[in-house]
Design a protein around this motif. Sequence first.
Motif, PDB file in Angstrom:
ATOM      1  N   ALA A 100     -10.981  17.206   4.259  1.00 28.55           N
ATOM      2  CA  ALA A 100      -9.561  17.152   3.924  1.00 28.55           C
ATOM      3  C   ALA A 100      -9.028  15.737   4.084  1.00 28.55           C
ATOM      4  CB  ALA A 100      -8.778  18.121   4.810  1.00 28.55           C
ATOM      5  N   GLY A 101      -9.507  15.022   5.097  1.00 27.00           N
ATOM      6  CA  GLY A 101      -9.074  13.645   5.307  1.00 27.00           C
ATOM      7  C   GLY A 101      -9.514  12.723   4.189  1.00 27.00           C
ATOM      8  N   THR A 102     -10.729  12.927   3.688  1.00 23.07           N
ATOM      9  CA  THR A 102     -11.200  12.115   2.555  1.00 23.07           C
ATOM     10  C   THR A 102     -10.350  12.355   1.326  1.00 23.07           C
ATOM     11  OG1 THR A 102     -13.469  12.180   3.425  1.00 23.07           O
ATOM     12  CG2 THR A 102     -13.186  11.592   1.111  1.00 23.07           C
ATOM     13  N   ALA A 103     -10.041  13.633   1.053  1.00 23.27           N
ATOM     14  CA  ALA A 103      -9.173  13.949  -0.086  1.00 23.27           C
ATOM     15  C   ALA A 103      -7.787  13.343   0.104  1.00 23.27           C
ATOM     16  CB  ALA A 103      -9.067  15.463  -0.254  1.00 23.27           C
ATOM     17  N   LEU A 104      -7.274  13.411   1.329  1.00 25.87           N
ATOM     18  CA  LEU A 104      -5.953  12.844   1.615  1.00 25.87           C
ATOM     19  C   LEU A 104      -5.961  11.326   1.447  1.00 25.87           C
ATOM     20  CD1 LEU A 104      -3.088  13.597   2.619  1.00 25.87           C
ATOM     21  CD2 LEU A 104      -3.904  13.137   4.937  1.00 25.87           C
ATOM     22  N   PHE A 105      -7.058  10.686   1.834  1.00 28.76           N
ATOM     23  CA  PHE A 105      -7.200   9.241   1.680  1.00 28.76           C
ATOM     24  C   PHE A 105      -7.132   8.850   0.206  1.00 28.76           C
ATOM     25  CE2 PHE A 105     -10.448   5.576   1.874  1.00 28.76           C
ATOM     26  CZ  PHE A 105      -9.436   4.632   1.971  1.00 28.76           C
ATOM     27  N   LEU A 106      -7.841   9.595  -0.630  1.00 32.08           N
ATOM     28  CA  LEU A 106      -7.830   9.307  -2.068  1.00 32.08           C
ATOM     29  C   LEU A 106      -6.454   9.580  -2.673  1.00 32.08           C
ATOM     30  CD1 LEU A 106     -11.294  10.825  -3.051  1.00 32.08           C
ATOM     31  CD2 LEU A 106     -10.727   8.415  -2.685  1.00 32.08           C
ATOM     32  N   LEU A 107      -5.794  10.646  -2.238  1.00 38.06           N
ATOM     33  CA  LEU A 107      -4.461  10.950  -2.744  1.00 38.06           C
ATOM     34  C   LEU A 107      -3.446   9.903  -2.295  1.00 38.06           C
ATOM     35  CD1 LEU A 107      -4.342  14.828  -2.224  1.00 38.06           C
ATOM     36  CD2 LEU A 107      -4.422  13.594  -4.401  1.00 38.06           C
ATOM     37  N   THR A 108      -3.601   9.400  -1.072  1.00 33.17           N
ATOM     38  CA  THR A 108      -2.709   8.343  -0.583  1.00 33.17           C
ATOM     39  C   THR A 108      -2.858   7.090  -1.428  1.00 33.17           C
ATOM     40  OG1 THR A 108      -2.859   9.193   1.687  1.00 33.17           O
ATOM     41  CG2 THR A 108      -2.101   6.924   1.413  1.00 33.17           C
ATOM     42  N   THR A 109      -4.092   6.722  -1.714  1.00 35.59           N
ATOM     43  CA  THR A 109      -4.344   5.552  -2.559  1.00 35.59           C
ATOM     44  C   THR A 109      -3.713   5.731  -3.932  1.00 35.59           C
ATOM     45  OG1 THR A 109      -6.440   5.209  -1.392  1.00 35.59           O
ATOM     46  CG2 THR A 109      -6.139   4.027  -3.469  1.00 35.59           C
ATOM     47  N   ALA A 110      -3.916   6.922  -4.519  1.00 36.42           N
ATOM     48  CA  ALA A 110      -3.369   7.188  -5.850  1.00 36.42           C
ATOM     49  C   ALA A 110      -1.841   7.152  -5.825  1.00 36.42           C
ATOM     50  CB  ALA A 110      -3.863   8.542  -6.352  1.00 36.42           C
ATOM     51  N   ALA A 111      -1.230   7.761  -4.813  1.00 39.08           N
ATOM     52  CA  ALA A 111       0.232   7.796  -4.735  1.00 39.08           C
ATOM     53  C   ALA A 111       0.804   6.396  -4.558  1.00 39.08           C
ATOM     54  CB  ALA A 111       0.662   8.699  -3.573  1.00 39.08           C
ATOM     55  N   PHE A 112       0.173   5.596  -3.717  1.00 35.21           N
ATOM     56  CA  PHE A 112       0.667   4.239  -3.462  1.00 35.21           C
ATOM     57  C   PHE A 112       0.642   3.397  -4.740  1.00 35.21           C
ATOM     58  CE2 PHE A 112       0.300  -0.185  -2.253  1.00 35.21           C
ATOM     59  CZ  PHE A 112       1.215  -0.309  -1.220  1.00 35.21           C
ATOM     60  N   PHE A 113      -0.484   3.404  -5.431  1.00 36.21           N
ATOM     61  CA  PHE A 113      -0.602   2.549  -6.609  1.00 36.21           C
ATOM     62  C   PHE A 113       0.121   3.132  -7.823  1.00 36.21           C
ATOM     63  CE2 PHE A 113      -4.000   0.749  -4.058  1.00 36.21           C
ATOM     64  CZ  PHE A 113      -3.784  -0.608  -4.274  1.00 36.21           C
ATOM     65  N   LEU A 114       0.351   4.442  -7.820  1.00 30.91           N
ATOM     66  CA  LEU A 114       1.170   5.028  -8.870  1.00 30.91           C
ATOM     67  C   LEU A 114       2.592   4.489  -8.781  1.00 30.91           C
ATOM     68  CD1 LEU A 114       1.168   7.081 -11.203  1.00 30.91           C
ATOM     69  CD2 LEU A 114       1.913   8.817  -9.548  1.00 30.91           C
ATOM     70  N   GLY A 115       3.048   4.281  -7.541  1.00 28.99           N
ATOM     71  CA  GLY A 115       4.371   3.694  -7.365  1.00 28.99           C
ATOM     72  C   GLY A 115       4.383   2.190  -7.521  1.00 28.99           C
ATOM     73  N   ALA A 116       3.298   1.536  -7.110  1.00 27.79           N
ATOM     74  CA  ALA A 116       3.302   0.071  -7.060  1.00 27.79           C
ATOM     75  C   ALA A 116       3.018  -0.577  -8.407  1.00 27.79           C
ATOM     76  CB  ALA A 116       2.281  -0.408  -6.028  1.00 27.79           C
ATOM     77  N   LEU A 117       2.117  -0.015  -9.186  1.00 27.53           N
ATOM     78  CA  LEU A 117       1.675  -0.681 -10.412  1.00 27.53           C
ATOM     79  C   LEU A 117       2.468  -0.199 -11.621  1.00 27.53           C
ATOM     80  CD1 LEU A 117      -2.206  -0.683  -9.968  1.00 27.53           C
ATOM     81  CD2 LEU A 117      -0.625  -2.585  -9.664  1.00 27.53           C
ATOM     82  N   SER A 118       3.061  -1.112 -12.304  1.00 31.21           N
ATOM     83  CA  SER A 118       3.713  -0.804 -13.569  1.00 31.21           C
ATOM     84  C   SER A 118       2.771  -1.190 -14.708  1.00 31.21           C
ATOM     85  CB  SER A 118       5.023  -1.578 -13.702  1.00 31.21           C
ATOM     86  OG  SER A 118       4.783  -2.976 -13.723  1.00 31.21           O
ATOM     87  N   PRO A 119       2.848  -0.518 -15.854  1.00 27.54           N
ATOM     88  CA  PRO A 119       1.972  -0.883 -16.981  1.00 27.54           C
ATOM     89  C   PRO A 119       2.110  -2.344 -17.386  1.00 27.54           C
ATOM     90  CG  PRO A 119       3.044   1.221 -17.389  1.00 27.54           C
ATOM     91  CD  PRO A 119       3.675   0.649 -16.147  1.00 27.54           C
ATOM     92  N   GLU A 120       3.337  -2.862 -17.301  1.00 26.01           N
ATOM     93  CA  GLU A 120       3.556  -4.260 -17.685  1.00 26.01           C
ATOM     94  C   GLU A 120       2.810  -5.216 -16.764  1.00 26.01           C
ATOM     95  OE1 GLU A 120       5.906  -2.087 -17.074  1.00 26.01           O
ATOM     96  OE2 GLU A 120       6.707  -1.626 -19.077  1.00 26.01           O
ATOM     97  N   ALA A 121       2.859  -4.939 -15.438  1.00 31.21           N
ATOM     98  CA  ALA A 121       2.186  -5.820 -14.485  1.00 31.21           C
ATOM     99  C   ALA A 121       0.677  -5.790 -14.679  1.00 31.21           C
ATOM    100  CB  ALA A 121       2.547  -5.410 -13.059  1.00 31.21           C
ATOM    101  N   VAL A 122       0.145  -4.608 -14.988  1.00 32.34           N
ATOM    102  CA  VAL A 122      -1.302  -4.500 -15.209  1.00 32.34           C
ATOM    103  C   VAL A 122      -1.712  -5.235 -16.480  1.00 32.34           C
ATOM    104  CG1 VAL A 122      -3.197  -2.895 -15.624  1.00 32.34           C
ATOM    105  CG2 VAL A 122      -1.418  -2.315 -13.959  1.00 32.34           C
ATOM    106  N   LEU A 123      -0.901  -5.097 -17.534  1.00 32.89           N
ATOM    107  CA  LEU A 123      -1.235  -5.739 -18.797  1.00 32.89           C
ATOM    108  C   LEU A 123      -1.065  -7.259 -18.728  1.00 32.89           C
ATOM    109  CD1 LEU A 123       0.386  -3.223 -21.309  1.00 32.89           C
ATOM    110  CD2 LEU A 123      -2.048  -3.530 -20.819  1.00 32.89           C
ATOM    111  N   ASP A 124      -0.064  -7.710 -17.947  1.00 32.81           N
ATOM    112  CA  ASP A 124       0.169  -9.150 -17.829  1.00 32.81           C
ATOM    113  C   ASP A 124      -0.922  -9.845 -17.024  1.00 32.81           C
ATOM    114  OD1 ASP A 124       2.437  -8.912 -19.332  1.00 32.81           O
ATOM    115  OD2 ASP A 124       3.820  -8.861 -17.617  1.00 32.81           O
TER     116      ASP A 124
END
Length: 254
Positions: A100-124
């Motif tokens: 469960a902790g491994t799954a939570l770790f992956l979900l935390t990573t996904a949630a953080f970068f879903l908020g942090a990365l915008s398509p424009e910043a990735v493309l630029d």
Amino acid sequence: MLNYLSAELWRMTRRRAACTGWGIYLCLAFLSGLTLRGTSPWECVLAFRNFMLIGLYVAMPLAGWAGGGLDRAGGLTNEVSFGLPRTRIYLGKLSAALLAGTALFLLTTAAFFLGALSPEAVLDAGGEDRALAGFALLYAMFQSLPRYVGAVSLAYFLLFTIRPAGVGTVLYYLYITVGEVTLAAVRVMGMGAVGELLNRLAEAVRPFLLSNAYFVFSQENTPPTLENSWLTGALWLLLTTVPGLLLFRRREIR
């Protein structure tokens, strides 16, 4: 063992209060990433590496989620009376916490970068910058994962073997916040041979501190390698699971 493990994972998902709490935690991870919206992928990765320290503090509620307060509810009594081997009970709940902790770790990573990365910043960002940021993220994740395993194993050991369970929680957070800082940064002076022995013992354990990947205590302190992190996780898992099993086998279940 697999049947017991799947049953434990199913039971964990039935605890609505815990699942709600983890949902709130993931929302907070998303909001933390959202504060970096528009920055480059490299800056997001650097911020996330600092954010990963929180995993050591999440280990205790994760261990509690797997334990589920069964001892207070009489669950352990029922399982032991039913004839389930104590080794299976201990390792099954620990394995459920780690999965469960491994799954939570992956979900935390996904949630953080879903908020942090915008398509424009990735493309630029240039292709080389994206590749470098991706490599740094994977390195940080593989460096932290075994340390989280060690932290969950320590938290689970304290929670499972010390009664009342609140004492184990206090001991865990005291060790993480005070004990590791003391071992990493304090040097005994003016105590002669005894002080020298204590200093040598501290130097021997410093490379294997759980927080060693997140704190820099001196200019001589260098980030641990992946090999060191995986060895650290394996040692903590071994040094907490073996005595935990021995104590649980001798423990009277009421």
